[in-house]
Design an enzyme around this catalytic site. Structure first.
Site, PDB file in Angstrom:
ATOM      1  N   HIS A 123      60.614  48.290  18.365  1.00 52.60           N
ATOM      2  CA  HIS A 123      61.156  47.528  19.508  1.00 52.60           C
ATOM      3  C   HIS A 123      62.671  47.399  19.455  1.00 52.60           C
ATOM      4  O   HIS A 123      63.272  46.922  20.418  1.00 52.60           O
ATOM      5  CB  HIS A 123      60.533  46.128  19.568  1.00 52.60           C
ATOM      6  CG  HIS A 123      59.082  46.141  19.888  1.00 52.60           C
ATOM      7  ND1 HIS A 123      58.572  46.785  20.989  1.00 52.60           N
ATOM      8  CD2 HIS A 123      58.011  45.599  19.244  1.00 52.60           C
ATOM      9  CE1 HIS A 123      57.252  46.641  21.012  1.00 52.60           C
ATOM     10  NE2 HIS A 123      56.886  45.928  19.966  1.00 52.60           N
ATOM     11  N   ASP A 159      51.154  52.434  18.089  1.00 57.51           N
ATOM     12  CA  ASP A 159      51.167  50.964  18.092  1.00 57.51           C
ATOM     13  C   ASP A 159      50.672  50.499  19.471  1.00 57.51           C
ATOM     14  O   ASP A 159      50.899  51.176  20.476  1.00 57.51           O
ATOM     15  CB  ASP A 159      52.600  50.468  17.835  1.00 57.51           C
ATOM     16  CG  ASP A 159      52.679  48.969  17.644  1.00 57.51           C
ATOM     17  OD1 ASP A 159      52.794  48.526  16.479  1.00 57.51           O
ATOM     18  OD2 ASP A 159      52.640  48.225  18.650  1.00 57.51           O
ATOM     19  N   HIS A 161      51.766  48.302  21.280  1.00 57.27           N
ATOM     20  CA  HIS A 161      52.915  48.029  22.159  1.00 57.27           C
ATOM     21  C   HIS A 161      53.738  49.298  22.384  1.00 57.27           C
ATOM     22  O   HIS A 161      53.807  50.151  21.497  1.00 57.27           O
ATOM     23  CB  HIS A 161      53.828  46.971  21.524  1.00 57.27           C
ATOM     24  CG  HIS A 161      53.149  45.683  21.170  1.00 57.27           C
ATOM     25  ND1 HIS A 161      52.700  45.400  19.895  1.00 57.27           N
ATOM     26  CD2 HIS A 161      52.861  44.600  21.933  1.00 57.27           C
ATOM     27  CE1 HIS A 161      52.152  44.192  19.882  1.00 57.27           C
ATOM     28  NE2 HIS A 161      52.226  43.688  21.099  1.00 57.27           N
ATOM     29  N   ASP A 246      47.843  47.592  15.496  1.00 57.02           N
ATOM     30  CA  ASP A 246      47.507  46.400  16.272  1.00 57.02           C
ATOM     31  C   ASP A 246      46.653  46.710  17.506  1.00 57.02           C
ATOM     32  O   ASP A 246      46.370  45.809  18.295  1.00 57.02           O
ATOM     33  CB  ASP A 246      48.770  45.597  16.635  1.00 57.02           C
ATOM     34  CG  ASP A 246      49.938  46.457  17.056  1.00 57.02           C
ATOM     35  OD1 ASP A 246      49.761  47.679  17.250  1.00 57.02           O
ATOM     36  OD2 ASP A 246      51.050  45.905  17.203  1.00 57.02           O
TER      37      ASP A 246
HETATM   38  N1  Q9C Z   1      57.043  36.262  23.797  1.00 56.12           N
HETATM   39  C1  Q9C Z   1      55.131  44.881  16.923  1.00 56.12           C
HETATM   40  O1  Q9C Z   1      53.935  45.073  16.955  1.00 56.12           O
HETATM   41  N2  Q9C Z   1      54.994  39.146  21.457  1.00 56.12           N
HETATM   42  N3  Q9C Z   1      55.730  43.885  17.598  1.00 56.12           N
HETATM   43  C2  Q9C Z   1      55.760  38.434  22.416  1.00 56.12           C
HETATM   44  C3  Q9C Z   1      55.835  36.797  24.282  1.00 56.12           C
HETATM   45  C4  Q9C Z   1      55.799  40.080  20.704  1.00 56.12           C
HETATM   46  C5  Q9C Z   1      54.968  43.002  18.435  1.00 56.12           C
HETATM   47  C6  Q9C Z   1      54.967  37.413  23.185  1.00 56.12           C
HETATM   48  C7  Q9C Z   1      54.964  41.132  20.017  1.00 56.12           C
HETATM   49  C8  Q9C Z   1      55.816  42.073  19.196  1.00 56.12           C
HETATM   50  C9  Q9C Z   1      55.986  45.751  16.086  1.00 56.12           C
HETATM   51 ZN    ZN Z   2      52.810  46.356  18.059  1.00 51.26          ZN
END
Ligand code: Q9C
Ligand code: ZN
Length: 344
Positions: A123, A159, A161, A246
């Site tokens: 990210h 991943d 995301h 994930d």
């Molecule tokens: N603020 C990785 O899996 N969630 N990052 C945000 C609303 C963030 C995940 C929820 C998730 C990040 C590397």
């Molecule tokens: Zn992730």
């Protein structure tokens, strides 16, 4: 030739606030998996920190200075992303593990490598840390391979995301193919199927958004119909796997229904691409994966798949039903990407 695993107990010393899903216990899982690997005769090594030069290939100097100035302190970089005193040192070690994996496969010391690291990286943009990520280790590794003279590097990201940072860093660079299969709609909101890259990099960004609830068979279909054919056509000299776990059914953040064996299948398919195009050279770099037992099982299964390189056959249409989410995702990606990848 064997698979080299890179890991250090120092990855447990990056400590976000209590209750954060990207927690130090994830390193205990990675250490256990690395320990088992060693016991079974596998290669395991400690990483060296990435050099400033290596990190500056993908991050702005001001961003690096900001991370560095947070050394010794606990800082909130974004509502999800925190440092502790040792985070700057630890994120340099994470990127260094990814770089070490690239060096090992390019120097012929290992067939493949797996950097079991935290914090994750995909990210992080050139100038922004977010989504639990500090330095973008997979991007540093890809840029390092280019600096060592490779002409084409593929980064495949499974991943749950979208890897907004990796996409942005390489969106205008035709030497790096970025392919991501991710839950949609979902955090961070980037990675629509229409994003195909910019300038001379057009066609070298491939996004496959998938509806929540996707299973092993959905992902296998997406890989068989889009990810593998495109990556084969790109003909990379190195395959980097941005491996988040994930999308596992037990994961507390993701909404997918993958199993450990499903991840092994995806990893095996990518290693088969590496066998065809890149003399077997594949480097796995971990991203997310927040259920500790699911992470352990998924990592171990993926390592085994990297070792065998055996391509497992998908078991379509079993009790979980036809892969309708995968089919829809393939259809949408094909409609956009067939303009760039003939015969898709
Ligand atoms: N603020 C990785 O899996 N969630 N990052 C945000 C609303 C963030 C995940 C929820 C998730 C990040 C590397
Ligand atoms: Zn992730």
């Amino acid at each position: 030739m064997a698979v080299l695993v890179l890991n250090t107990q120092r990855f447990g010393d990056h400590t976000p606030p209590p209750g954060h899903p990207e927690r130090p216990e994830r390193q205990d899982v990675m250490a256990a998996v690395a320990g088992e690997w060693r016991q079974r005769g596998g290669l395991v090594a400690e990483p060296a920190p990435a050099s400033r030069e290596a990190i500056l290939r993908v991050h702005d100097a001001r961003f690096v200075e900001a991370l560095e100035s947070a050394a010794g302190r606990a800082v909130m970089l974004d509502p999800d992303t925190f440092t502790s005193a040792e985070s700057w040192e630890i994120t340099q070690l994470a990127a260094g593990a990814a770089v070490g994996g690239v060096d090992a496969v390019l120097d012929g010391r290992a067939a493949r490598a797996a950097a079991l690291v935290r914090p994750p990286g995909h990210h992080s943009n050139r100038d922004l840390a977010r989504g639990f990520c500090l330095v973008n280790s997979a991007a540093v590794a890809a840029a390092h391979a280019l600096a060592r003279g490779l002409a084409r590097v593929a980064i495949v990201d499974f991943d749950v995301h979208h890897g907004n940072g990796t996409q942005e860093i390489f969106e205008a660079d035709p030497r790096v193919l970025y392919v991501s299969a991710h839950q949609w709609p979902f955090y961070p909101g980037t990675g629509p199927v229409e994003d195909v890259g910019a300038g001379t990099g057009r066609g070298f960004t491939v996004n496959v958004p998938i509806e929540r609830g996707a299973t092993d068979d959905d992902y296998a279909l997406v890989f068989d119909e889009i990810v593998v054919p495109v990556t084969n056509r790109f003909n990379p000299e190195l395959v980097i796997i941005s491996a988040g776990f994930d999308a596992h059914e037990e994961d507390p953040i993701g909404g997918m229904r993958m199993s450990a064996d499903g991840f092994a299948r995806l990893t095996g398919r990518l290693c088969a691409v590496a066998d065809r195009c890149a003399s077997g050279r594949a480097v796995l770099v971990t991203e997310g994966g927040y259920h500790l037992r699911a992470l352990a099982a998924s990592l171990a299964a993926s390592l085994a798949a990297m070792d065998g390189g055996a391509e497992r056959e998908p078991v379509h249409g079993a009790e979980r039903g036809a892969p309708s989410r995968g089919r829809a995702a393939v259809q949408e990606a094909r409609a956009v990407q067939s303009a760039f990848w003939r015969g898709l």
